[in-house]
Design a protein around this motif. Structure first.
Motif: not given
Length: 51
Positions: A16-25
């Motif tokens: 759920a980390s913001p870093a993971r979300a930022a790396a997804k795209a």
């Protein structure tokens, strides 16, 4: 005792980390370029094919 794997709460927090979300795209963009042939992966000289 040494634990080789993180506990479930740690895994859930990482997912759920913001870093993971930022790396997804960007990750999805690279995968899309690989899958549509814009990036070629060469396994060996004798066996070359685009992903």
């Amino acid at each position: 005792m040494i634990t080789l794997y993180p506990d479930l709460a740690t895994v859930e927090a990482a997912l759920a980390s913001p870093a993971r979300a930022a790396a997804k795209a960007p990750t999805e963009e690279v995968l899309a370029r690989c899958l549509d042939g814009r990036i070629h992966h060469h396994v060996t000289q004798a066996n070359e094919f685009p992903l």
